[in-house]
Design an enzyme around this catalytic site. Structure first.
Site, PDB file in Angstrom:
ATOM      1  N   LYS A 158      38.492 -21.063  26.473  1.00  0.00           N
ATOM      2  CA  LYS A 158      37.418 -21.773  25.784  1.00  0.00           C
ATOM      3  C   LYS A 158      37.354 -21.246  24.354  1.00  0.00           C
ATOM      4  CE  LYS A 158      32.475 -22.852  26.152  1.00  0.00           C
ATOM      5  NZ  LYS A 158      31.431 -21.808  25.992  1.00  0.00           N
ATOM      6  N   HIS A 163      23.221 -15.738  29.548  1.00  0.00           N
ATOM      7  CA  HIS A 163      23.857 -16.139  30.806  1.00  0.00           C
ATOM      8  C   HIS A 163      24.768 -15.020  31.279  1.00  0.00           C
ATOM      9  CE1 HIS A 163      26.960 -16.902  27.791  1.00  0.00           C
ATOM     10  NE2 HIS A 163      27.855 -16.850  28.776  1.00  0.00           N
ATOM     11  N   ASP A 203      28.680 -14.788  33.097  1.00  0.00           N
ATOM     12  CA  ASP A 203      29.826 -15.679  33.301  1.00  0.00           C
ATOM     13  C   ASP A 203      30.096 -15.845  34.793  1.00  0.00           C
ATOM     14  OD1 ASP A 203      30.002 -15.833  30.555  1.00  0.00           O
ATOM     15  OD2 ASP A 203      31.879 -14.705  30.390  1.00  0.00           O
ATOM     16  N   HIS A 258      24.546 -11.909  28.661  1.00  0.00           N
ATOM     17  CA  HIS A 258      24.888 -11.925  27.236  1.00  0.00           C
ATOM     18  C   HIS A 258      24.518 -13.254  26.598  1.00  0.00           C
ATOM     19  CE1 HIS A 258      28.371 -13.424  29.492  1.00  0.00           C
ATOM     20  NE2 HIS A 258      28.731 -14.094  28.424  1.00  0.00           N
TER      21      HIS A 258
HETATM   22  C1  OGA Z   1      30.947 -17.685  26.595  1.00  0.00           C
HETATM   23  C2  OGA Z   1      30.322 -16.651  25.759  1.00  0.00           C
HETATM   24  C3  OGA Z   1      30.224 -15.412  23.701  1.00  0.00           C
HETATM   25  C4  OGA Z   1      30.848 -15.366  22.356  1.00  0.00           C
HETATM   26  O1  OGA Z   1      31.692 -18.531  26.039  1.00  0.00           O
HETATM   27  O2  OGA Z   1      30.725 -17.651  27.830  1.00  0.00           O
HETATM   28  O3  OGA Z   1      29.519 -15.938  26.270  1.00  0.00           O
HETATM   29  O4  OGA Z   1      30.917 -14.273  21.797  1.00  0.00           O
HETATM   30  N1  OGA Z   1      30.705 -16.514  24.468  1.00  0.00           N
HETATM   31  O5  OGA Z   1      31.261 -16.399  21.831  1.00  0.00           O
HETATM   32 NI    NI Z   2      29.721 -15.946  28.445  1.00  0.00          NI
END
Ligand code: OGA
Ligand code: NI
Length: 336
Positions: free
Chosen positions: A203, A222, A224, A278
């Site tokens: 992602k 959230h 993960d 986080h």
């Molecule tokens: C996620 C996330 C944090 C970031 O994509 O699940 O927590 O630092 N990203 O982009």
């Molecule tokens: Ni995340």
């Protein structure tokens, strides 16, 4: 109907953000009001060194997974050049004209997550997140839908293939250490995650500059769903993790990989490893980008506390279910 991208909203020159991005007061945050604490930084250079030196590093990994659920690693074996190439192909994609990016639009409302996306659904407060993303399966090669991956820049596929292979090596090392730290056989944890069927998803997160960053959030708090998430970011800080009642901002360290423990490792370890809460902040004048690779069991794998870790005194703290069912229940906010 085409989604209005956050990048387009940000680029339209407004000085105040649309109301759906304004967070309730208790969720608002800035980097400045976090504590000065730092997540553990672990140097993997001597991970396999004999004797005390190697043991010490392996213990650092285990205790970081236990106490924090997150840590950064350096000297992980992935070259600086490869991380830079990964970042430049991702950035080049988001720098394409909007119409061209739209040809990769996903259809998350119909459950097609792969491709270019923006979360449209509002949360229970009616809020949205200040972020666009590109999502695709990364590993194993058999589950990739290469026609979805960006064709521009032309090296996107090759670079991501190389990064996926390199990251799998890092992941395997970490899983081995985390397995042994739990007192399991070396291969125990990997096997529980599906062995060679373990999957990785990419992602690419794109947080445009935000005229009122103190009112918005990139991603809201959230944990993960993955077993582990391995993340690199550009130099703009923004990730925060929750520890002992406080939010801690993660320092940017060049070429470090941030390792998150996710829900599936918390479950398999029966709570010994912590799935870290986080969120991410956005910046007033800079684009923040991150590359999160979610390492997950295959959908049909049943995940529950490992038998070796439970007994009469340590009863299982989680119900076993397939990874697919876990995701369904979490997304739909059903009890696990
Ligand atoms: C996620 C996330 C944090 C970031 O994509 O699940 O927590 O630092 N990203 O982009
Ligand atoms: Ni995340």
């Amino acid at each position: 109907m085409a989604a209005v991208r956050v990048q387009s909203i940000a680029g339209s020159g407004l000085t105040s953000i649309p109301s759906e991005f304004i967070r309730p007061v208790h969720e608002r945050a800035t980097i400045d009001d976090s504590t000065n604490a730092q997540i553990p930084l672990i140097d993997l250079a001597d991970l396999d060194a004999p004797g005390y030196r190697g043991e010490e590093i392996r213990a650092q990994i285990g205790s970081a997974a236990r106490e924090w659920g997150i840590f950064q690693v350096v000297n992980h074996g992935i070259s600086e050049q490869l991380i830079q190439r990964l970042q430049s192909v991702g950035k080049e994609f988001f720098d394409l004209p909007q119409e061209e990016k739209e040809s990769y639009a996903n259809d998350s409302l119909s459950g097609v997550m792969e491709g270019y996306g923006t979360r449209l659904a509002r949360n229970l407060n009616g809020n949205r997140e200040w972020i666009d993303y590109f999502f695709h399966m990364l590993w194993p090669p058999s589950i990739r839908n290469l026609h979805v991956w960006p064709k521009c820049p032309s090296s996107y596929t090759e670079v991501n293939d190389e990064y996926g292979r390199a990251l799998l090596q890092v992941l395997n090392k970490l899983i081995l250490v985390l397995s042994i730290y739990l007192g399991l056989k070396g291969g125990g944890l990997k096997e529980a995650l599906g062995g060679e069927d373990l999957e990785m998803e990419m992602k690419v997160n794109y947080y445009p500059p935000c005229p009122q960053p103190e009112l918005a959030l990139g991603v809201e708090a959230h944990t993960d769903m993955s077993a582990m998430t391995l993340l690199v970011s550009n130099q703009v800080p923004g990730l925060q993790v929750h520890k002992d009642g406080h939010w801690v901002t993660v320092d940017y360290i060049p070429n470090a990989i941030i390792v998150h423990i996710g829900d599936q490792l918390e479950i398999l370890s029966n709570g010994k490893y912590k799935s870290v809460l986080h969120r991410s902040m956005v910046s007033k004048d800079k684009v923040r980008m991150s590359w999160a690779v979610f390492c997950t069991p295959p959908n049909n794998k049943v995940i529950g506390p490992m038998k070796e870790l439970t007994n009469e005194d340590n009863p299982p703290l989680f119900n076993a279910k397939t990874y697919e069912e876990f995701k369904y229940r979490k997304i739909n906010k059903l009890e696990q």
